[in-house]
Design a protein around this motif. Structure first.
Motif, PDB file in Angstrom:
ATOM      1  N   LEU A  49      14.659   9.807   3.790  1.00 39.36           N
ATOM      2  CA  LEU A  49      15.079   9.039   2.622  1.00 39.36           C
ATOM      3  C   LEU A  49      15.304   7.575   3.000  1.00 39.36           C
ATOM      4  CD1 LEU A  49      17.686  11.522   1.090  1.00 39.36           C
ATOM      5  CD2 LEU A  49      15.269  11.250   0.463  1.00 39.36           C
ATOM      6  N   GLY A  50      15.271   6.712   1.983  1.00 39.23           N
ATOM      7  CA  GLY A  50      15.483   5.295   2.225  1.00 39.23           C
ATOM      8  C   GLY A  50      14.245   4.483   1.873  1.00 39.23           C
ATOM      9  N   THR A  51      14.160   3.293   2.424  1.00 38.56           N
ATOM     10  CA  THR A  51      13.077   2.363   2.093  1.00 38.56           C
ATOM     11  C   THR A  51      11.962   2.416   3.129  1.00 38.56           C
ATOM     12  OG1 THR A  51      14.600   0.852   0.978  1.00 38.56           O
ATOM     13  CG2 THR A  51      12.489  -0.060   1.687  1.00 38.56           C
ATOM     14  N   TRP A  52      10.736   2.493   2.636  1.00 36.86           N
ATOM     15  CA  TRP A  52       9.544   2.441   3.475  1.00 36.86           C
ATOM     16  C   TRP A  52       8.643   1.315   2.973  1.00 36.86           C
ATOM     17  CZ3 TRP A  52       8.786   5.482   7.732  1.00 36.86           C
ATOM     18  CH2 TRP A  52       9.551   6.642   7.863  1.00 36.86           C
ATOM     19  N   TYR A  53       8.067   0.566   3.911  1.00 33.58           N
ATOM     20  CA  TYR A  53       7.101  -0.474   3.578  1.00 33.58           C
ATOM     21  C   TYR A  53       5.693   0.058   3.807  1.00 33.58           C
ATOM     22  CZ  TYR A  53      11.198  -3.463   3.820  1.00 33.58           C
ATOM     23  OH  TYR A  53      12.443  -4.006   3.612  1.00 33.58           O
ATOM     24  N   GLN A  54       4.803  -0.165   2.853  1.00 32.62           N
ATOM     25  CA  GLN A  54       3.418   0.252   3.003  1.00 32.62           C
ATOM     26  C   GLN A  54       2.676  -0.818   3.804  1.00 32.62           C
ATOM     27  OE1 GLN A  54       0.983   1.698  -0.452  1.00 32.62           O
ATOM     28  NE2 GLN A  54      -0.282  -0.077   0.090  1.00 32.62           N
ATOM     29  N   LEU A  55       2.155  -0.431   4.973  1.00 36.62           N
ATOM     30  CA  LEU A  55       1.438  -1.385   5.821  1.00 36.62           C
ATOM     31  C   LEU A  55      -0.076  -1.216   5.753  1.00 36.62           C
ATOM     32  CD1 LEU A  55       3.687  -1.605   9.015  1.00 36.62           C
ATOM     33  CD2 LEU A  55       3.918  -2.713   6.790  1.00 36.62           C
ATOM     34  N   ALA A  56      -0.519  -0.084   5.251  1.00 35.06           N
ATOM     35  CA  ALA A  56      -1.953   0.147   5.045  1.00 35.06           C
ATOM     36  C   ALA A  56      -2.102   1.337   4.105  1.00 35.06           C
ATOM     37  CB  ALA A  56      -2.681   0.421   6.359  1.00 35.06           C
ATOM     38  N   ALA A  57      -3.240   1.382   3.392  1.00 40.39           N
ATOM     39  CA  ALA A  57      -3.454   2.490   2.455  1.00 40.39           C
ATOM     40  C   ALA A  57      -4.928   2.620   2.119  1.00 40.39           C
ATOM     41  CB  ALA A  57      -2.651   2.274   1.166  1.00 40.39           C
ATOM     42  N   VAL A  58      -5.335   3.823   1.778  1.00 38.07           N
ATOM     43  CA  VAL A  58      -6.660   4.052   1.202  1.00 38.07           C
ATOM     44  C   VAL A  58      -6.614   3.523  -0.228  1.00 38.07           C
ATOM     45  CG1 VAL A  58      -8.364   5.785   0.520  1.00 38.07           C
ATOM     46  CG2 VAL A  58      -7.048   6.080   2.648  1.00 38.07           C
ATOM     47  N   PRO A  59      -7.501   2.620  -0.623  1.00 44.07           N
ATOM     48  CA  PRO A  59      -7.426   2.026  -1.972  1.00 44.07           C
ATOM     49  C   PRO A  59      -7.458   3.091  -3.067  1.00 44.07           C
ATOM     50  CG  PRO A  59      -8.979   0.824  -0.618  1.00 44.07           C
ATOM     51  CD  PRO A  59      -8.615   2.058   0.157  1.00 44.07           C
ATOM     52  N   GLN A  60      -6.552   2.931  -4.025  1.00 42.15           N
ATOM     53  CA  GLN A  60      -6.476   3.795  -5.196  1.00 42.15           C
ATOM     54  C   GLN A  60      -6.424   2.908  -6.428  1.00 42.15           C
ATOM     55  OE1 GLN A  60      -6.434   7.234  -4.903  1.00 42.15           O
ATOM     56  NE2 GLN A  60      -6.594   7.000  -2.682  1.00 42.15           N
ATOM     57  N   TYR A  61      -6.824   3.438  -7.568  1.00 44.74           N
ATOM     58  CA  TYR A  61      -6.838   2.625  -8.785  1.00 44.74           C
ATOM     59  C   TYR A  61      -5.468   2.070  -9.111  1.00 44.74           C
ATOM     60  CZ  TYR A  61      -4.600   6.439 -11.375  1.00 44.74           C
ATOM     61  OH  TYR A  61      -3.714   7.380 -11.805  1.00 44.74           O
ATOM     62  N   PHE A  62      -4.408   2.818  -8.765  1.00 43.50           N
ATOM     63  CA  PHE A  62      -3.066   2.390  -9.162  1.00 43.50           C
ATOM     64  C   PHE A  62      -2.472   1.337  -8.233  1.00 43.50           C
ATOM     65  CE2 PHE A  62      -2.703   6.450  -6.826  1.00 43.50           C
ATOM     66  CZ  PHE A  62      -1.982   6.040  -5.721  1.00 43.50           C
ATOM     67  N   ASN A  63      -3.108   1.075  -7.064  1.00 42.84           N
ATOM     68  CA  ASN A  63      -2.533   0.050  -6.201  1.00 42.84           C
ATOM     69  C   ASN A  63      -3.401  -1.197  -6.053  1.00 42.84           C
ATOM     70  OD1 ASN A  63      -4.481   0.839  -4.318  1.00 42.84           O
ATOM     71  ND2 ASN A  63      -3.040   1.971  -3.037  1.00 42.84           N
ATOM     72  N   LEU A  64      -4.505  -1.264  -6.802  1.00 40.27           N
ATOM     73  CA  LEU A  64      -5.364  -2.436  -6.711  1.00 40.27           C
ATOM     74  C   LEU A  64      -4.706  -3.683  -7.294  1.00 40.27           C
ATOM     75  CD1 LEU A  64      -8.899  -0.979  -7.540  1.00 40.27           C
ATOM     76  CD2 LEU A  64      -7.920  -1.522  -5.304  1.00 40.27           C
ATOM     77  N   SER A  65      -3.707  -3.515  -8.131  1.00 38.32           N
ATOM     78  CA  SER A  65      -3.018  -4.674  -8.699  1.00 38.32           C
ATOM     79  C   SER A  65      -1.978  -5.241  -7.737  1.00 38.32           C
ATOM     80  CB  SER A  65      -2.334  -4.301 -10.016  1.00 38.32           C
ATOM     81  OG  SER A  65      -1.313  -3.333  -9.789  1.00 38.32           O
ATOM     82  N   CYS A  66      -1.704  -4.522  -6.651  1.00 39.30           N
ATOM     83  CA  CYS A  66      -0.681  -4.958  -5.704  1.00 39.30           C
ATOM     84  C   CYS A  66      -1.272  -5.929  -4.688  1.00 39.30           C
ATOM     85  CB  CYS A  66      -0.086  -3.755  -4.978  1.00 39.30           C
ATOM     86  SG  CYS A  66       0.896  -2.684  -6.052  1.00 39.30           S
ATOM     87  N   ALA A  67      -0.707  -7.126  -4.640  1.00 38.36           N
ATOM     88  CA  ALA A  67      -1.176  -8.138  -3.696  1.00 38.36           C
ATOM     89  C   ALA A  67      -0.424  -8.071  -2.374  1.00 38.36           C
ATOM     90  CB  ALA A  67      -1.023  -9.530  -4.305  1.00 38.36           C
ATOM     91  N   ARG A  68       0.869  -7.729  -2.430  1.00 37.12           N
ATOM     92  CA  ARG A  68       1.659  -7.722  -1.201  1.00 37.12           C
ATOM     93  C   ARG A  68       3.001  -7.000  -1.417  1.00 37.12           C
ATOM     94  NH1 ARG A  68       1.240 -12.080   1.053  1.00 37.12           N
ATOM     95  NH2 ARG A  68       2.998 -11.863   2.465  1.00 37.12           N
ATOM     96  N   ASP A  69       3.687  -6.801  -0.320  1.00 36.75           N
ATOM     97  CA  ASP A  69       5.054  -6.269  -0.317  1.00 36.75           C
ATOM     98  C   ASP A  69       5.197  -4.983  -1.132  1.00 36.75           C
ATOM     99  OD1 ASP A  69       5.862  -8.373   1.307  1.00 36.75           O
ATOM    100  OD2 ASP A  69       6.404  -9.648  -0.388  1.00 36.75           O
ATOM    101  N   THR A  70       4.304  -4.037  -0.843  1.00 35.77           N
ATOM    102  CA  THR A  70       4.372  -2.717  -1.482  1.00 35.77           C
ATOM    103  C   THR A  70       5.370  -1.851  -0.721  1.00 35.77           C
ATOM    104  OG1 THR A  70       2.058  -2.886  -2.153  1.00 35.77           O
ATOM    105  CG2 THR A  70       3.044  -0.685  -2.159  1.00 35.77           C
ATOM    106  N   ARG A  71       6.262  -1.220  -1.442  1.00 39.00           N
ATOM    107  CA  ARG A  71       7.251  -0.389  -0.762  1.00 39.00           C
ATOM    108  C   ARG A  71       7.660   0.789  -1.636  1.00 39.00           C
ATOM    109  NH1 ARG A  71      12.906  -3.860  -0.495  1.00 39.00           N
ATOM    110  NH2 ARG A  71      13.485  -3.694  -2.691  1.00 39.00           N
ATOM    111  N   ALA A  72       8.242   1.790  -0.971  1.00 34.04           N
ATOM    112  CA  ALA A  72       8.730   2.990  -1.650  1.00 34.04           C
ATOM    113  C   ALA A  72      10.179   3.214  -1.247  1.00 34.04           C
ATOM    114  CB  ALA A  72       7.888   4.200  -1.273  1.00 34.04           C
ATOM    115  N   GLU A  73      10.987   3.582  -2.213  1.00 35.01           N
ATOM    116  CA  GLU A  73      12.392   3.889  -1.955  1.00 35.01           C
ATOM    117  C   GLU A  73      12.658   5.322  -2.405  1.00 35.01           C
ATOM    118  OE1 GLU A  73      15.089   0.378  -2.982  1.00 35.01           O
ATOM    119  OE2 GLU A  73      13.224  -0.122  -4.039  1.00 35.01           O
ATOM    120  N   TYR A  74      13.151   6.144  -1.475  1.00 39.46           N
ATOM    121  CA  TYR A  74      13.409   7.547  -1.736  1.00 39.46           C
ATOM    122  C   TYR A  74      14.908   7.830  -1.637  1.00 39.46           C
ATOM    123  CZ  TYR A  74       8.410   7.880  -0.565  1.00 39.46           C
ATOM    124  OH  TYR A  74       7.053   7.709  -0.519  1.00 39.46           O
ATOM    125  N   ALA A  75      15.406   8.636  -2.566  1.00 39.61           N
ATOM    126  CA  ALA A  75      16.821   9.029  -2.553  1.00 39.61           C
ATOM    127  C   ALA A  75      16.944  10.407  -3.204  1.00 39.61           C
ATOM    128  CB  ALA A  75      17.677   8.017  -3.307  1.00 39.61           C
TER     129      ALA A  75
END
Length: 203
Positions: A49-75
Motif C-alpha cells: 500500500l502507499g504511493t507508487w510512481y510509474q517509471l515505464a509502461a506498455v502503452p494503453q489507450y487510457f494512458n496516452l494522455s499522460c505526459a508525465r508524473d503518473t502515479r498510483a496510490e493504494y490504501a
C-alpha cells in the motif's frame, strides 16, 4: 497535444511496435503463452500500500494522455479491499485522475487482483477475473512489475521517482522472465527521474 509532442510519442510507439514484430511473428502473437505470468510467491499487501510512481509502461489507450508524473496510490478501504487513485499530468498541463477498487483474487499469494473503475466501460464490475498480477518485486519493495494474464499490459512501479542502474537491470530481467519484451515498454517521464519518452530497451 501539439505536433512536436505527438511526433515524439508516435516515434517512440513506432520503435516499440517494431521491436515486438519479430516476437509476434515467431509465436503468432506477441502474447502467445501457454500460461499466464506467475505472481510473486507472496505479496505483503500492507507493505504494498502507499504511493507508487510509474517509471515505464506498455502503452494503453487510457494512458496516452499522460505526459508525465503518473502515479498510483493504494490504501485499504472500509470493506477491506484496496482503494486505487491513479493520476498524471497531461500534455496540456492539467491533472488527470481516476478512482477505482482492487480486490484480491488469489488469497494464496495476495499478488493477483481484479482492478475496477466504475466510470470506465468494461472495467466497472467490482468483482471479476484477475487483471493485475504483481510478477516481480524488489526485496525492499522499492520497485514492482505488474502485468495481466495475457501480457497485454505492463507497468514498472517505483517508490521513488528514479531507479539506479542495478535496479533497472533487475527490472529488465523481471520483464523478460514474465514473458514480455522490454521494447514493449515506454519510459514514463517523471519529475526527478527520467525525462524522456522512449522504449525501455534503448535505455
Amino acid at each position: 497535444m501539439n505536433s512536436n509532442r505527438l511526433h515524439r510519442l508516435s516515434s517512440a510507439l513506432g520503435v516499440a511496435v517494431a521491436c515486438s514484430i519479430p516476437v509476434a511473428g515467431i509465436g503468432g502473437s506477441a502474447w502467445a503463452h501457454a500460461d499466464p505470468p506467475a505472481p510473486v510467491a507472496r505479496l505483503d499487501l500492507g507493505r504494498y500500500l502507499g504511493t507508487w510512481y510509474q517509471l515505464a509502461a506498455v502503452p494503453q489507450y487510457f494512458n496516452l494522455s499522460c505526459a508525465r508524473d503518473t502515479r498510483a496510490e493504494y490504501a485499504l478501504d472500509a470493506q477491506g479491499d484496496v482503494s486505487v487513485h491513479n493520476s498524471c499530468i497531461t500534455w496540456s498541463g492539467s491533472v488527470s485522475e481516476i478512482w477505482g477498487t482492487a480486490t484480491v483474487t488469489d488469497p494464496a499469494t495476495d499478488a493477483q487482483l481484479h482492478v475496477s473503475f466504475p466510470s470506465v466501460p468494461t472495467q466497472d464490475a467490482l468483482y471479476g477475473p484477475t487483471n493485475y498480477i504483481v510478477t516481480a518485486l524488489g526485496d525492499d519493495y522499492s520497485w514492482a512489475l505488474v502485468t495481466d494474464p495475457y501480457r497485454v499490459s505492463g507497468f514498472v512501479l517505483s517508490r521513488a521517482t528514479m531507479l539506479d542502474p542495478a535496479q533497472w537491470r533487475d527490472v529488465s530481467a523481471a520483464i523478460t522472465g514474465a514473458g514480455e519484451n522490454t521494447c514493449w515498454y515506454l519510459t514514463s517521464p517523471t519529475t526527478g527521474g527520467l525525462d524522456r519518452l522512449a522504449p525501455l530497451c534503448t535505455q
